[in-house]
Design a protein around this motif. Structure first.
Motif, mmCIF file in Angstrom:
data_model
loop_
_atom_site.group_PDB
_atom_site.id
_atom_site.type_symbol
_atom_site.label_atom_id
_atom_site.label_comp_id
_atom_site.label_asym_id
_atom_site.label_seq_id
_atom_site.Cartn_x
_atom_site.Cartn_y
_atom_site.Cartn_z
ATOM 1 N N TYR A 99 -63.119 27.162 -39.402
ATOM 2 C CA TYR A 99 -64.057 27.123 -38.272
ATOM 3 C C TYR A 99 -63.780 25.922 -37.353
ATOM 4 O O TYR A 99 -63.936 26.005 -36.142
ATOM 5 N N MET A 103 -59.249 28.455 -36.474
ATOM 6 C CA MET A 103 -59.483 29.562 -35.551
ATOM 7 C C MET A 103 -58.971 29.249 -34.140
ATOM 8 O O MET A 103 -58.618 30.156 -33.391
ATOM 9 N N PHE A 104 -58.880 27.971 -33.814
ATOM 10 C CA PHE A 104 -58.359 27.606 -32.488
ATOM 11 C C PHE A 104 -56.827 27.684 -32.478
ATOM 12 O O PHE A 104 -56.204 27.733 -31.424
ATOM 13 N N LYS A 106 -55.305 30.087 -33.970
ATOM 14 C CA LYS A 106 -55.063 31.526 -34.221
ATOM 15 C C LYS A 106 -54.599 31.787 -35.656
ATOM 16 O O LYS A 106 -53.829 32.711 -35.916
ATOM 17 N N VAL A 177 -82.917 25.759 -37.748
ATOM 18 C CA VAL A 177 -81.564 25.316 -37.389
ATOM 19 C C VAL A 177 -80.542 26.300 -37.971
ATOM 20 O O VAL A 177 -79.580 26.691 -37.312
ATOM 21 N N ILE A 180 -80.229 29.292 -35.763
ATOM 22 C CA ILE A 180 -79.402 29.057 -34.566
ATOM 23 C C ILE A 180 -77.907 29.135 -34.938
ATOM 24 O O ILE A 180 -77.116 29.821 -34.287
ATOM 25 N N VAL A 181 -77.567 28.436 -36.040
ATOM 26 C CA VAL A 181 -76.158 28.429 -36.480
ATOM 27 C C VAL A 181 -75.737 29.841 -36.882
ATOM 28 O O VAL A 181 -74.631 30.295 -36.568
ATOM 29 N N TYR A 184 -75.077 31.903 -33.888
ATOM 30 C CA TYR A 184 -73.821 31.487 -33.260
ATOM 31 C C TYR A 184 -72.609 31.975 -34.069
ATOM 32 O O TYR A 184 -71.658 32.533 -33.495
ATOM 33 N N VAL B 312 -76.841 19.669 -33.621
ATOM 34 C CA VAL B 312 -76.361 21.038 -33.876
ATOM 35 C C VAL B 312 -76.027 21.730 -32.559
ATOM 36 O O VAL B 312 -74.973 22.385 -32.426
ATOM 37 N N ILE B 316 -72.344 23.156 -31.340
ATOM 38 C CA ILE B 316 -72.148 24.555 -30.924
ATOM 39 C C ILE B 316 -71.519 24.600 -29.518
ATOM 40 O O ILE B 316 -70.569 25.346 -29.275
ATOM 41 N N HIS B 319 -67.977 23.729 -29.767
ATOM 42 C CA HIS B 319 -67.227 24.824 -30.395
ATOM 43 C C HIS B 319 -66.957 25.929 -29.382
ATOM 44 O O HIS B 319 -65.838 26.467 -29.299
ATOM 45 N N ILE B 320 -67.974 26.253 -28.595
ATOM 46 C CA ILE B 320 -67.813 27.291 -27.555
ATOM 47 C C ILE B 320 -66.733 26.848 -26.563
ATOM 48 O O ILE B 320 -65.848 27.627 -26.192
ATOM 49 N N MET B 322 -64.257 24.803 -27.050
ATOM 50 C CA MET B 322 -62.940 24.894 -27.693
ATOM 51 C C MET B 322 -62.458 26.339 -27.733
ATOM 52 O O MET B 322 -61.273 26.616 -27.511
ATOM 53 N N ARG B 323 -63.369 27.254 -28.011
ATOM 54 C CA ARG B 323 -62.999 28.677 -28.082
ATOM 55 C C ARG B 323 -62.519 29.158 -26.713
ATOM 56 O O ARG B 323 -61.577 29.946 -26.608
ATOM 57 N N LYS B 326 -59.055 27.583 -25.875
ATOM 58 C CA LYS B 326 -57.976 28.002 -26.778
ATOM 59 C C LYS B 326 -57.842 29.518 -26.832
ATOM 60 O O LYS B 326 -57.180 30.064 -27.702
ATOM 61 N N LYS B 327 -58.502 30.199 -25.915
ATOM 62 C CA LYS B 327 -58.512 31.661 -25.915
ATOM 63 C C LYS B 327 -57.114 32.238 -25.730
ATOM 64 O O LYS B 327 -56.377 31.800 -24.867
#
Lengths: 208, 327
Positions: A99, A103-104, A106, A177, A180-181, A184, B312, B316, B319-320, B322-323, B326-327
Motif C-alpha cells: 500500500y 502499488m505505486f 505497479k 476512523v 473512513i480508511v 478509501y 488520517v 489519505i 496517498h491519492i 501519489m496514485r 504514478k498512474k
C-alpha cells in the motif's frame, strides 16, 4: 478477460449496507451529542432528536451485529476472518509495504483475492479488531449509557458513567476512523469503483 | 485535635450560655460544620423535653387534674417535632424558647402566645454581618419574585422546616443523597395533593406525566434537583430561590448538555467553585464525579482525536496524490 468469484453472499451484502447506514447515523448523532450546544457550531439536529435517533440506530445495530456473528459462525464466511499465527507479521508488513510503495511501482498484489482468501492480512486484522473487539465494547458501553443504573457508580473515585463514556467515545471514534480508511481502501481495486460494485452484485472481479 | 477543639468550643458555649439561659447558641459560620450535632451536645436538651414530651410524640396526654381525667390525643402533624431530625437539623443547638415565646412554658398555652407572629428567617439571619455570606437579603428578594410568593400562607418554613431542615449541598459528599433530600422538599407538596391543596386551588400536578417530554425521566429525577430547571440562575446565591412558572422552566436540553452547562451554575456550583479555585478547571467536577452527555468534555481526548483524524485525512490525501502522479 476477467475472473469472477462469488464472495459476497446476499446476507452479507444486506447486513453490510444496513451496518453502513446505521454507522453513519450513529456517527452523525454521536457528534451532535458529544459537541451539543457548542458555541458558534451549527447544530443540524436537535439534541433530543439526536438522542432518539442514536438510541434507535444503536439497538438495530446491535441486532444486526448479532446476525453478523451468528452468520459468520454458521456459514463459510467466518473462515475469512481466521488469523494464522505463522508469518503474521511478515505478511502484515508485506501488505503495508504494498500500500505504501509497491502499488505505486505497479508491483503485483502480494495477496490476491481468491476463493480461500477474501481479505489481505491488513484487512483481516483490522476487520477482526473492528468487529470482534471494537464492536462488543462499543455495544456494551452504549447499553451502559442507555441504562446508567446498571453501571458501577464509582470506580476508584471516578464516575463509572464517565469511564463508560470515555470508552464509548474512544471506540466510536476509532471505528469512525476505520470507516473512513475502509471506504478509501475500497477505492484501491482495479478501478476506484470495482470493489463497490462487488459489494452490490456479490462478485469479485479480477481483470487480466 | 479537631475533636478536642470542638469539645472546647462546645464547653465554652455551654458555660457562656448558662449565664443567660435563653441566649441562642449561634455558632460562627466557619464552626457550623465542625461542632458535632446531636441531642447530647445541646445544652437545652433537658428544657426542650418540657415541650417535646408532647410535641415530640405522635400522641400526647391531655390531663385535667381537677377532675382527675386524662385523654390520649393525636398530635397534629404541623405541631409535631421529630427529635432525631431536630437535633440533626441546622437549628439543632437551639432551645425551643429561643424562637418561641416564653409564655409557651405555660400549659394550656395562652392564646396570646399562640397568636404571636413567629420568627422569620431574616429576623435572625438578615442584616447580620456574621451571616452576610449567605446573602439572606438576596434570597428574600428572589423569593419575593418567585411563584411561591404569590401563594397565601407560604413562607420560608414551607420548604425549610426550621425543626428539620439541614443544609446539604455545601457539605455533601454524596451528591445523590443531596439531590434526593432536596427534591423531597418539593415533592412533599407537589407529589402530595392533600398537602398541596391546603395552599393552592390548582388541579393536582402529576409530576411523571407533566415531565413526559423529558427523555430518560428516571435518570434525570435521580441526577438533578427540581430547582435546576425551575429556578432562574443566580450569580451570587449558591442556591437560586427565584422559582419560575412551569412554562418558563428549562426545556432546552442543551442548556445542561453542553460544555458550558447550566449545571455548573446550579447543582455543581459549590463543587465547581471549589475545584476551579483549587485546580482552575471549569468542568472538572462534572468530569470527575458525574456524567452529563455533552458536558463531559475532556480537552485532552478531544485534541487527541482531532490530531488522529487530521493525520488520517492527510495520509489519505497524500496517498491519492501519489496514485494520481504514478498512474
Amino acid at each position: 478477460m476477467s475472473n469472477r468469484i462469488y464472495l459476497y453472499p446476499v446476507w452479507i451484502r444486506i447486513w453490510h449496507i444496513i451496518n453502513a447506514i446505521l454507522f453513519l447515523v450513529l456517527i452523525f448523532t454521536g457528534i451532535a451529542l458529544r459537541f451539543a450546544g457548542q458555541e458558534n457550531a451549527v447544530s443540524l439536529i436537535r439534541f433530543d432528536q439526536a438522542v432518539a435517533w442514536h438510541n434507535v440506530a444503536a439497538i438495530i445495530l446491535t441486532a444486526s451485529y448479532v446476525i453478523f456473528v451468528i452468520g459468520n459462525a454458521i456459514s463459510r464466511n467466518g473462515r475469512y476472518y481466521r488469523i494464522k499465527k505463522e508469518n503474521f507479521w511478515t505478511e502484515l508488513i508485506a501488505q503495508f509495504k504494498f500500500y505504501a510503495f509497491g502499488m505505486f511501482r505497479k508491483e503485483k498484489h502480494p495477496f490476491p483475492v481468491n476463493e480461500e482468501r477474501k481479505f489481505n492480512p491488513l484487512q483481516k486484522i483490522s476487520y477482526v479488531l473492528a468487529m470482534y473487539a471494537g464492536m462488543p465494547v462499543l455495544i456494551i458501553t452504549g447499553f451502559g449509557l442507555l441504562f446508567p443504573e446498571i453501571l458501577i457508580q464509582q470506580f476508584f473515585g471516578i464516575s463509572g458513567l464517565l469511564i463508560t463514556d470515555v470508552l464509548h467515545f474512544s471506540i466510536g471514534f476509532i471505528l469512525s476512523v476505520f470507516l473512513i480508511v475502509h471506504v478509501y481502501t475500497c477505492t484501491l481495486g482495479q478501478k476506484p469503483g470495482t470493489l463497490f460494485k462487488s459489494m452490490m452484485n456479490g462478485y469479485h472481479e479480477e481483470h487480466d | 485535635m479537631k475533636i478536642a477543639l470542638t469539645s472546647l468550643i462546645v464547653a465554652l458555649i455551654s458555660v457562656i450560655s448558662l449565664t443567660d439561659k435563653h441566649a441562642p447558641v449561634l455558632q460562627e459560620p466557619q464552626d457550623e460544620y465542625q461542632v458535632e450535632k446531636g441531642r447530647e451536645n445541646n445544652i437545652f436538651a433537658e428544657d426542650n423535653e418540657n415541650c417535646l414530651v408532647c410535641h415530640g410524640e405522635e400522641y400526647y396526654q391531655l390531663s385535667d387534674t381537677a377532675q382527675d381525667k386524662s385523654e390520649r390525643r393525636i398530635m397534629p402533624s404541623n405541631y409535631y417535632v421529630d427529635r432525631d431530625e431536630y437535633y440533626q437539623s441546622n437549628h439543632w443547638s437551639f432551645g425551643c424558647l429561643d424562637c418561641h415565646p416564653y409564655d409557651f412554658e405555660k400549659f394550656p398555652h395562652p392564646t396570646s402566645a399562640r397568636l404571636e407572629e413567629p420568627f422569620h428567617c431574616n429576623d435572625c439571619h438578615g442584616f447580620d454581618e456574621q451571616y452576610a455570606h449567605y446573602h439572606f437579603d438576596e434570597i428574600t428578594e428572589e423569593y419575593n419574585e418567585s411563584v411561591h410568593d404569590d401563594i397565601e400562607g407560604f413562607s420560608c418554613w414551607k420548604c425549610h422546616d426550621p425543626h428539620s431542615y439541614e443544609i446539604t449541598i455545601r457539605t455533601s459528599e454524596n451528591l445523590e443523597e443531596t439531590i434526593l433530600y432536596d427534591n423531597n422538599i418539593c415533592l412533599e407538596c407537589h407529589a402530595n395533593y392533600d398537602k398541596f391543596q391546603l395552599l393552592s386551588s390548582r388541579d393536582e400536578i402529576r409530576i411523571v406525566s407533566s415531565h413526559d417530554w423529558l427523555p430518560n425521566q428516571a435518570a434525570h429525577f435521580k441526577s438533578v434537583r427540581c430547582i435546576e430547571c425551575h429556578t432562574e440562575i443566580s450569580d451570587s446565591l449558591l442556591v437560586a430561590h427565584k422559582l419560575r412558572p412551569a412554562d418558563k422552566a428549562v426545556k432546552r436540553c442543551t442548556e445542561c448538555h453542553t460544555s458550558n452547562s447550566r449545571l455548573l451554575a446550579t447543582l455543581y456550583k459549590f463543587q465547581s467553585k471549589k475545584i476551579r479555585n483549587d485546580a482552575g478547571f471549569v468542568n472538572g467536577v462534572i468530569l470527575n464525579q458525574s456524567y452529563v452527555i455533552g458536558a463531559n468534555r475532556n480537552p485532552a481526548i478531544n485534541m487527541l482525536s482531532f490530531i488522529i483524524f487530521g493525520g488520517v485525512v492527510l495520509v489519505i490525501i497524500f496517498h491519492i496524490f501519489m496514485r494520481l502522479i504514478k498512474k
